[in-house]
Design a protein around this motif. Structure first.
Motif, mmCIF file in Angstrom:
data_model
loop_
_atom_site.group_PDB
_atom_site.id
_atom_site.type_symbol
_atom_site.label_atom_id
_atom_site.label_comp_id
_atom_site.label_asym_id
_atom_site.label_seq_id
_atom_site.Cartn_x
_atom_site.Cartn_y
_atom_site.Cartn_z
ATOM 1 N N ASP A 30 0.833 -1.210 0.000
ATOM 2 C CA ASP A 30 0.000 0.000 0.000
ATOM 3 C C ASP A 30 0.862 1.252 0.000
ATOM 4 O O ASP A 30 1.903 1.298 0.651
ATOM 5 C CB ASP A 30 -0.877 0.052 1.254
ATOM 6 N N SER A 31 0.364 2.292 -0.688
ATOM 7 C CA SER A 31 1.124 3.543 -0.777
ATOM 8 C C SER A 31 1.369 4.151 0.598
ATOM 9 O O SER A 31 0.502 4.158 1.463
ATOM 10 C CB SER A 31 0.361 4.543 -1.642
ATOM 11 N N ASN A 32 2.558 4.677 0.744
ATOM 12 C CA ASN A 32 2.950 5.307 2.003
ATOM 13 C C ASN A 32 2.883 6.830 1.912
ATOM 14 O O ASN A 32 3.575 7.518 2.627
ATOM 15 C CB ASN A 32 4.378 4.847 2.340
ATOM 16 N N LEU A 33 2.049 7.363 0.990
ATOM 17 C CA LEU A 33 1.942 8.819 0.902
ATOM 18 C C LEU A 33 1.086 9.361 2.030
ATOM 19 O O LEU A 33 0.194 8.680 2.529
ATOM 20 C CB LEU A 33 1.315 9.221 -0.436
ATOM 21 N N PHE A 34 1.364 10.612 2.410
ATOM 22 C CA PHE A 34 0.592 11.253 3.466
ATOM 23 C C PHE A 34 -0.830 11.537 2.973
ATOM 24 O O PHE A 34 -1.040 11.921 1.824
ATOM 25 C CB PHE A 34 1.275 12.558 3.876
ATOM 26 N N GLY A 35 -1.798 11.360 3.845
ATOM 27 C CA GLY A 35 -3.164 11.802 3.563
ATOM 28 C C GLY A 35 -3.894 10.930 2.554
ATOM 29 O O GLY A 35 -3.866 9.710 2.641
ATOM 30 N N GLY A 36 -4.521 11.557 1.576
ATOM 31 C CA GLY A 36 -5.340 10.826 0.616
ATOM 32 C C GLY A 36 -6.751 10.668 1.156
ATOM 33 O O GLY A 36 -7.000 10.816 2.349
ATOM 34 N N GLU A 37 -7.682 10.362 0.251
ATOM 35 C CA GLU A 37 -9.059 10.151 0.689
ATOM 36 C C GLU A 37 -9.071 9.015 1.705
ATOM 37 O O GLU A 37 -8.388 8.008 1.515
ATOM 38 C CB GLU A 37 -9.925 9.814 -0.523
ATOM 39 N N ALA A 38 -9.847 9.170 2.760
ATOM 40 C CA ALA A 38 -9.821 8.198 3.859
ATOM 41 C C ALA A 38 -10.061 6.778 3.355
ATOM 42 O O ALA A 38 -10.904 6.537 2.486
ATOM 43 C CB ALA A 38 -10.876 8.573 4.897
ATOM 44 N N GLN A 87 -15.328 15.002 12.683
ATOM 45 C CA GLN A 87 -16.096 14.885 11.442
ATOM 46 C C GLN A 87 -17.606 14.854 11.695
ATOM 47 O O GLN A 87 -18.388 15.064 10.783
ATOM 48 C CB GLN A 87 -15.717 13.585 10.699
ATOM 49 N N HIS A 88 -17.984 14.539 12.918
ATOM 50 C CA HIS A 88 -19.397 14.304 13.214
ATOM 51 C C HIS A 88 -19.629 14.671 14.684
ATOM 52 O O HIS A 88 -18.757 14.455 15.518
ATOM 53 C CB HIS A 88 -19.698 12.808 12.981
ATOM 54 N N PRO A 89 -20.809 15.237 14.990
ATOM 55 C CA PRO A 89 -21.027 15.695 16.376
ATOM 56 C C PRO A 89 -20.967 14.574 17.414
ATOM 57 O O PRO A 89 -20.520 14.792 18.540
ATOM 58 C CB PRO A 89 -22.418 16.329 16.338
ATOM 59 N N PHE A 120 -14.850 8.776 13.477
ATOM 60 C CA PHE A 120 -14.565 8.035 12.250
ATOM 61 C C PHE A 120 -13.143 7.500 12.296
ATOM 62 O O PHE A 120 -12.281 8.043 12.983
ATOM 63 C CB PHE A 120 -14.725 8.942 11.018
ATOM 64 N N ILE A 121 -12.913 6.436 11.549
ATOM 65 C CA ILE A 121 -11.586 5.829 11.512
ATOM 66 C C ILE A 121 -11.041 5.893 10.091
ATOM 67 O O ILE A 121 -11.721 5.493 9.151
ATOM 68 C CB ILE A 121 -11.641 4.341 11.943
ATOM 69 N N ASP A 122 -9.806 6.396 9.958
ATOM 70 C CA ASP A 122 -9.112 6.387 8.667
ATOM 71 C C ASP A 122 -7.888 5.486 8.825
ATOM 72 O O ASP A 122 -7.002 5.774 9.640
ATOM 73 C CB ASP A 122 -8.692 7.824 8.296
ATOM 74 N N LEU A 123 -7.849 4.412 8.041
ATOM 75 C CA LEU A 123 -6.735 3.459 8.195
ATOM 76 C C LEU A 123 -5.628 3.656 7.159
ATOM 77 O O LEU A 123 -4.746 2.803 7.024
ATOM 78 C CB LEU A 123 -7.272 2.022 8.150
ATOM 79 N N ASN A 124 -5.643 4.786 6.432
ATOM 80 C CA ASN A 124 -4.561 5.012 5.463
ATOM 81 C C ASN A 124 -3.191 4.939 6.124
ATOM 82 O O ASN A 124 -2.227 4.467 5.536
ATOM 83 C CB ASN A 124 -4.711 6.383 4.789
#
Ligand code: ADP
Ligand code: MG
Length: 482
Positions: free
Chosen positions: A29-37, A138-140, A144-148
């Motif tokens: 998997d790409s090791n770039l910073f960020g990206g769509e979650a 992201q929500h009141p 949310f979880i981003d696993l990038n």
């Protein structure tokens, strides 16, 4: 008069640096910073059952290079261990890390502060994977979880408790950031979290050799925050000690809004992570040949370069320090030096107009729009009196940046070359002397301060093209012979 402090602060740092590999530590998997979650998440990053991790060789190489640059002992026989704990952004339920035997042991990093230069001892550098990210904003009511980020490769640099002021700790992190960038080990970007720091801080009676109870301030992501957190802890713990209150071992967090820290949790006992060697990963061995090739591929390190630059007589301490502050600046300096021996002028151009231009355009020295050969030619033209420095900065540099032509060609087109041609200079001198005969009289009677006036006039009528040195010489000769 300053009172002798009653307490001395002791600081140990744990710094995580994200390695500049293309892919993650155990999958492609790409090791770039960020990206769509959740777009950089294969079955391995998601910890699906039955998937098998494989070790990224490049990550191992980068960790070894950093260790070599810090004079660590390199462990050739390595294994990964599972550090078991539950966290929502840790899909496997464990983090793959190193346990009893880190890849780099000992070592040191030299820091320079107002108090002088000294080596800070390292305890170790080890390899591990990062976790994902919990997003609370992201929500009141939901997180949310981003696993990038899950599975991206990190080195953790752990120092001995060997720093004694906020300034030293800040300087240490600055040195680490310089070094990881220099070696291409990490982009060292603290805003994006590629480099982040936990500061362990304790106070003890001044002169004591035993360590006090420490607090750990987690996840500091700028050098300013590191210093502010330490300063705050020094005053907070000092106040507690003076009141005779006990210091509790705590994990704390920094509040950047008011430069204070607050307690996250008390650390009653050591955590039990149930470490054991990861049965899915074969031990990894760094062969003697690989180790040799990593050693051979290390560039000259910033400290060594700094010392070498200091040996160059023309350069000041400031020049040497600034030129060895980042690899691209240093390389550009070295390349220009191949074309001209005028080291001081090269340093002045790099640290003056060129750096200014790059800063204004948010670029760095790998992106200088002036080739080393062209800068050298311009420097030599100034040195030989064909061009004035100020005209070069204001007229020639912008032209050089725009057009792919040599400085000489451009200077000719712009008609800014100075002349040391004696008959031409003599004409201009005569013209000015004819224009102001009374001033010439006054000068000859002893008002030597008028020289500047004549030179200014000659500069004007020559359109800035008269070589000032030569003019001064010829003009004085002319004025002194009635
Ligand atoms: P822990 O088990 O709590 O993580 P370690 O012994 O692994 O503690 O040390 C973690 C970091 O804390 C290291 O950088 C170490 O230098 C630093 N450290 C340990 N004890 C102290 C202390 N009393 N004061 C300041 N720093 C300390
Ligand atoms: Mg720790």
């Amino acid at each position: 008069m300053q009172d002798t402090p009653i307490y001395e602060v002791v600081i140990g740092l744990e710094i995580h640096a994200q390695l500049a590999t293309q892919s993650k530590l155990f999958c492609g998997d790409s090791n770039l910073f960020g990206g769509e979650a959740n777009t950089r998440v294969s079955a391995i990053s998601l910890a699906h059952p039955g998937t098998l991790p494989r070790t990224n060789k490049k990550a191992v190489e980068l960790a070894v290079k950093l260790g070599l640059a810090c004079e660590c002992d390199i462990e050739q026989n390595n294994y990964f261990a599972r550090k078991n704990y539950f966290y929502p952004d840790l899909p496997k339920g464990y983090q793959i890390s190193q346990h009893t035997s880190p890849i780099c042991k000992g070592g040191n990093v030299r820091i320079t502060t107002t108090a002088g230069s000294r080596a800070v001892r390292l305890n170790r550098i080890h390899l591990e994977e990062d976790a994902g990210k919990s997003l609370h904003d992201q929500h009141p009511t939901k997180t949310f979880i981003d696993l990038n980020r899950a599975g991206t490769p990190l080195v953790e640099i752990v120092t001995e408790p060997d720093m004694y002021s906020a300034e030293e700790a800040g300087q240490f992190v600055a040195e680490i950031r310089k070094l990881v960038r220099w070696l291409g080990v990490s982009d060292g970007n603290m805003e994006e979290g590629s480099l982040r720091c936990d500061a362990n801080i304790s106070l003890r009676p001044a002169g004591s050799q035993t360590l006090g109870t420490k607090v750990e301030v987690k996840n500091l992501n700028s050098i300013r925050h590191i210093k502010k957190a330490i300063e705050y802890e020094i005053s907070r713990i000092t106040a507690l000690l003076l009141q005779g209150q006990p210091i509790i071992q705590q994990t704390r967090s920094f509040d950047a809004d008011n430069d204070t820290t607050f307690a996250l949790r008390d650390k009653e006992e050591a955590n039990d992570y149930r470490y054991f060697p990861d049965p899915d990963l074969a031990p990894f061995v760094i062969s003697a040949e690989a180790l040799e090739s990593y050693k051979a591929s290390l560039p000259e390190l910033p400290n060594a370069l700094h010392q070498r630059l200091l040996q160059m007589e023309e350069l000041t301490e400031y020049d040497a320090q600034q030129l060895s502050d980042d690899l691209h600046t240093a390389q550009y300096f070295e390349e220009v030096s191949l074309y001209t021996s005028n080291k001081k002028s090269i340093a002045n151009w790099i640290l003056g107009p060129l750096r200014q231009w790059l800063n204004d355009h948010q670029l760095n020295f790998s992106q200088v729009p002036v080739s080393p050969a062209n800068l050298a030619q311009m420097i030599d033209m100034i040195e030989s009196g064909e061009l004035s420095f100020s005209t070069a900065v204001s007229r020639l540099l912008p032209a050089l940046i725009k057009e792919k032509k040599s400085p000489r060609e451009l200077a000719e087109t712009l008609n800014i070359l100075q002349t040391a041609n004696e008959s031409l200079l003599a004409e201009w001198i005569q013209e000015v002397m004819n224009k102001m005969p009374d001033k010439v009289q006054e000068y000859r009677k002893g008002k030597k301060g008028l020289l500047g006036l004549f030179i200014g006039e000659i500069k004007k009528i020559s359109g800035g093209k008269a070589d000032p040195q030569k003019v001064t010489q010829l003009l004085q000769e002319k004025l002194n012979q009635p």
